[in-house]
Design a protein around this motif. Structure first.
Motif, PDB file in Angstrom:
ATOM      1  N   PHE A  50       0.154   6.294   9.395  1.00 56.25           N
ATOM      2  CA  PHE A  50      -0.738   6.120   8.254  1.00 56.25           C
ATOM      3  C   PHE A  50      -1.745   4.986   8.452  1.00 56.25           C
ATOM      4  O   PHE A  50      -2.802   4.975   7.821  1.00 56.25           O
ATOM      5  CB  PHE A  50       0.065   5.798   6.982  1.00 56.25           C
ATOM      6  N   PHE A  51      -1.407   4.016   9.304  1.00 53.38           N
ATOM      7  CA  PHE A  51      -2.187   2.775   9.320  1.00 53.38           C
ATOM      8  C   PHE A  51      -3.637   2.987   9.746  1.00 53.38           C
ATOM      9  O   PHE A  51      -4.552   2.391   9.174  1.00 53.38           O
ATOM     10  CB  PHE A  51      -1.531   1.742  10.240  1.00 53.38           C
ATOM     11  N   LEU A  52      -3.863   3.814  10.739  1.00 58.64           N
ATOM     12  CA  LEU A  52      -5.224   4.021  11.234  1.00 58.64           C
ATOM     13  C   LEU A  52      -6.131   4.572  10.136  1.00 58.64           C
ATOM     14  O   LEU A  52      -7.287   4.166  10.012  1.00 58.64           O
ATOM     15  CB  LEU A  52      -5.218   4.954  12.446  1.00 58.64           C
ATOM     16  N   GLY A  53      -5.595   5.496   9.338  1.00 52.52           N
ATOM     17  CA  GLY A  53      -6.378   6.050   8.242  1.00 52.52           C
ATOM     18  C   GLY A  53      -6.749   4.985   7.221  1.00 52.52           C
ATOM     19  O   GLY A  53      -7.882   4.921   6.741  1.00 52.52           O
ATOM     20  N   TYR A  54      -5.775   4.136   6.877  1.00 54.78           N
ATOM     21  CA  TYR A  54      -6.052   3.037   5.943  1.00 54.78           C
ATOM     22  C   TYR A  54      -7.063   2.060   6.546  1.00 54.78           C
ATOM     23  O   TYR A  54      -7.954   1.566   5.849  1.00 54.78           O
ATOM     24  CB  TYR A  54      -4.760   2.297   5.601  1.00 54.78           C
ATOM     25  N   SER A  97      -4.155  -5.898   5.514  1.00 61.03           N
ATOM     26  CA  SER A  97      -3.080  -6.766   6.001  1.00 61.03           C
ATOM     27  C   SER A  97      -1.752  -6.423   5.341  1.00 61.03           C
ATOM     28  O   SER A  97      -0.708  -6.345   6.009  1.00 61.03           O
ATOM     29  CB  SER A  97      -3.429  -8.233   5.741  1.00 61.03           C
ATOM     30  N   PHE A  98      -1.772  -6.213   4.021  1.00 56.89           N
ATOM     31  CA  PHE A  98      -0.552  -5.845   3.305  1.00 56.89           C
ATOM     32  C   PHE A  98      -0.015  -4.501   3.793  1.00 56.89           C
ATOM     33  O   PHE A  98       1.195  -4.334   3.967  1.00 56.89           O
ATOM     34  CB  PHE A  98      -0.809  -5.798   1.798  1.00 56.89           C
ATOM     35  N   VAL A  99      -0.917  -3.544   4.011  1.00 53.69           N
ATOM     36  CA  VAL A  99      -0.478  -2.237   4.513  1.00 53.69           C
ATOM     37  C   VAL A  99       0.154  -2.398   5.891  1.00 53.69           C
ATOM     38  O   VAL A  99       1.208  -1.822   6.179  1.00 53.69           O
ATOM     39  CB  VAL A  99      -1.664  -1.252   4.581  1.00 53.69           C
ATOM     40  N   SER A 101       7.585   1.358  -4.302  1.00 58.54           N
ATOM     41  CA  SER A 101       6.588   1.671  -5.327  1.00 58.54           C
ATOM     42  C   SER A 101       5.822   0.426  -5.763  1.00 58.54           C
ATOM     43  O   SER A 101       4.613   0.477  -6.014  1.00 58.54           O
ATOM     44  CB  SER A 101       7.249   2.335  -6.537  1.00 58.54           C
ATOM     45  N   TRP A 102       6.496  -0.710  -5.850  1.00 58.72           N
ATOM     46  CA  TRP A 102       5.827  -1.948  -6.254  1.00 58.72           C
ATOM     47  C   TRP A 102       4.927  -2.477  -5.143  1.00 58.72           C
ATOM     48  O   TRP A 102       3.859  -3.055  -5.411  1.00 58.72           O
ATOM     49  CB  TRP A 102       6.853  -2.998  -6.669  1.00 58.72           C
ATOM     50  N   GLU A 103       5.344  -2.295  -3.898  1.00 60.83           N
ATOM     51  CA  GLU A 103       4.472  -2.677  -2.783  1.00 60.83           C
ATOM     52  C   GLU A 103       3.198  -1.838  -2.792  1.00 60.83           C
ATOM     53  O   GLU A 103       2.085  -2.369  -2.608  1.00 60.83           O
ATOM     54  CB  GLU A 103       5.211  -2.504  -1.454  1.00 60.83           C
ATOM     55  N   LEU A 104       3.350  -0.542  -3.016  1.00 60.21           N
ATOM     56  CA  LEU A 104       2.190   0.343  -3.096  1.00 60.21           C
ATOM     57  C   LEU A 104       1.292  -0.033  -4.278  1.00 60.21           C
ATOM     58  O   LEU A 104       0.067   0.019  -4.182  1.00 60.21           O
ATOM     59  CB  LEU A 104       2.645   1.800  -3.225  1.00 60.21           C
ATOM     60  N   SER A 121      -3.749  -2.089  -6.310  1.00 54.95           N
ATOM     61  CA  SER A 121      -4.468  -3.000  -7.206  1.00 54.95           C
ATOM     62  C   SER A 121      -5.514  -3.807  -6.443  1.00 54.95           C
ATOM     63  O   SER A 121      -6.638  -3.989  -6.915  1.00 54.95           O
ATOM     64  CB  SER A 121      -3.487  -3.951  -7.904  1.00 54.95           C
ATOM     65  N   ILE A 122      -5.141  -4.284  -5.266  1.00 51.78           N
ATOM     66  CA  ILE A 122      -6.078  -5.066  -4.451  1.00 51.78           C
ATOM     67  C   ILE A 122      -7.263  -4.205  -4.030  1.00 51.78           C
ATOM     68  O   ILE A 122      -8.425  -4.641  -4.091  1.00 51.78           O
ATOM     69  CB  ILE A 122      -5.363  -5.648  -3.219  1.00 51.78           C
ATOM     70  N   PHE A 123      -6.989  -2.973  -3.602  1.00 54.96           N
ATOM     71  CA  PHE A 123      -8.063  -2.066  -3.188  1.00 54.96           C
ATOM     72  C   PHE A 123      -9.002  -1.765  -4.355  1.00 54.96           C
ATOM     73  O   PHE A 123     -10.227  -1.798  -4.201  1.00 54.96           O
ATOM     74  CB  PHE A 123      -7.465  -0.769  -2.631  1.00 54.96           C
ATOM     75  N   ILE A 124      -8.446  -1.480  -5.524  1.00 57.98           N
ATOM     76  CA  ILE A 124      -9.270  -1.176  -6.693  1.00 57.98           C
ATOM     77  C   ILE A 124     -10.077  -2.400  -7.122  1.00 57.98           C
ATOM     78  O   ILE A 124     -11.251  -2.282  -7.507  1.00 57.98           O
ATOM     79  CB  ILE A 124      -8.391  -0.665  -7.855  1.00 57.98           C
ATOM     80  N   LEU A 125      -9.475  -3.583  -7.067  1.00 59.88           N
ATOM     81  CA  LEU A 125     -10.217  -4.809  -7.366  1.00 59.88           C
ATOM     82  C   LEU A 125     -11.448  -4.914  -6.473  1.00 59.88           C
ATOM     83  O   LEU A 125     -12.556  -5.235  -6.935  1.00 59.88           O
ATOM     84  CB  LEU A 125      -9.335  -6.034  -7.168  1.00 59.88           C
ATOM     85  N   ALA A 126     -11.260  -4.645  -5.186  1.00 60.17           N
ATOM     86  CA  ALA A 126     -12.358  -4.772  -4.228  1.00 60.17           C
ATOM     87  C   ALA A 126     -13.497  -3.812  -4.532  1.00 60.17           C
ATOM     88  O   ALA A 126     -14.675  -4.208  -4.555  1.00 60.17           O
ATOM     89  CB  ALA A 126     -11.836  -4.540  -2.814  1.00 60.17           C
TER      90      ALA A 126
END
Length: 294
Positions: A244-248, A232-234, A176-179, A184-189
């Motif tokens: 899941f990775f391709l979708g991200y 990269s984190f994902v 959950s903390w990794e997610l 947070s990084i995605f929303i910042l961007a």
């Protein structure tokens, strides 16, 4: 012509009345739920996040209308809000009803998490923080605004679903903390283009933001770097061969393209619909490309 006019009125209400961003938030919450459980649907979670986002975003705009009328604005979104104040209040009421009813279907432990998050959201929208002789909204505390937004969004769309699933064990649940960090990084961007759009209005209120310090072009570059960091984190968390990775990855590339065209002259609809819509794109692509939607 009449049909086109009606469609435009409805579209503007959906976007500027915060239904669009509320849908984005609710779907990101479901994306977290999908990561945690393998199931993509949770009605109570979806409705609660949808309703809560309607409340926060409409309350935020309503609380700032007096100031907007005083200082003036060229924003299409602001003018829509000033002309539709009653409709926004009705939408806020709908959000309250949705969130109040749906929360009773969630785990009771969610309340322990909701209280501090609700306080931060309230302080973001209403001037309750004291600074010198006046009170301000925490969104007006310079560079903190973008990080507060990222934190609240991460809390609502990651920690809330995690608490619903893990209970108090969420506190020690690494996933959950990794997610939460990734979100947070995605929303910042994707929040940086909004600060680029608001450069003029923020300058009127002496609010310092990343674009006002770095310049809008360098801020676009920073947003792209953040999206690269997100992917990269994902990849480090799940591996590049994970379903899941391709979708991200593809959704992040789409977000990078949308952000690349950000500039201070972009209209409100560009950010409020297209940039925010990258969240929906992410939800759909992760589910579809992992073959879990149907």
């Amino acid at each position: 012509m009449y049909l086109h006019h009606c469609v435009k009125i409805l579209f503007n209400y959906i976007v500027y009345g915060s239904w669009w961003v509320a849908l984005c938030a609710a779907l990101l919450g479901l994306l977290t739920w999908f990561e945690l459980t393998g199931a993509w649907w949770n009605a109570a979670l979806f409705v609660f996040i949808l309703g809560s986002t309607l409340v926060v975003y409409n309350l935020n705009m309503l609380s700032g209308l007096a100031e907007l009328r005083r200082i003036g604005t060229h924003s299409e979104r602001h003018h829509w809000c000033m002309n539709n104040e009653l409709l926004m209040k009705a939408t806020l009421a709908v959000g309250l009803i949705l969130s109040t009813v749906s929360v009773s279907f969630l785990s009771s432990v969610v309340w322990l998490f909701m209280l501090p998050l609700a306080f931060v959201a309230l302080a973001y929208t209403i001037p309750i923080v004291k600074r010198q002789t006046s009170k301000i909204r925490i969104r007006e505390i310079g560079l903190w605004k973008i990080f507060i937004i990222a934190g609240v969004w991460s809390g609502m769309t990651v920690i809330l679903p995690s608490v619903e699933y893990f209970g108090l064990d969420q506190l020690v649940e690494k996933l959950s903390w990794e997610l939460a960090i990734e979100r947070s990084i995605f929303i910042l961007a994707i929040t940086i283009p909004f600060d680029i759009r608001d450069l003029i209005n923020d300058a009127k209120k002496s609010v310092r933001t990343i674009p006002s310090i770095l310049g809008w072009k360098q801020s676009v570059v920073l947003a792209e770097v953040l999206l690269l960091a997100f992917v990269s984190f994902v990849g480090l968390r799940i591996g590049i061969h994970h379903p899941f990775f391709l979708g991200y990855l593809i959704s992040s590339i789409i977000a990078m393209i949308v952000i690349a065209f950000s500039n201070p002259q972009r209209n409100d609809m560009y950010c409020s619909f297209w940039v925010e819509g990258t969240m929906i794109v992410q939800f759909v692509l992760v589910l579809v490309l992992s073959r879990q939607l149907f």
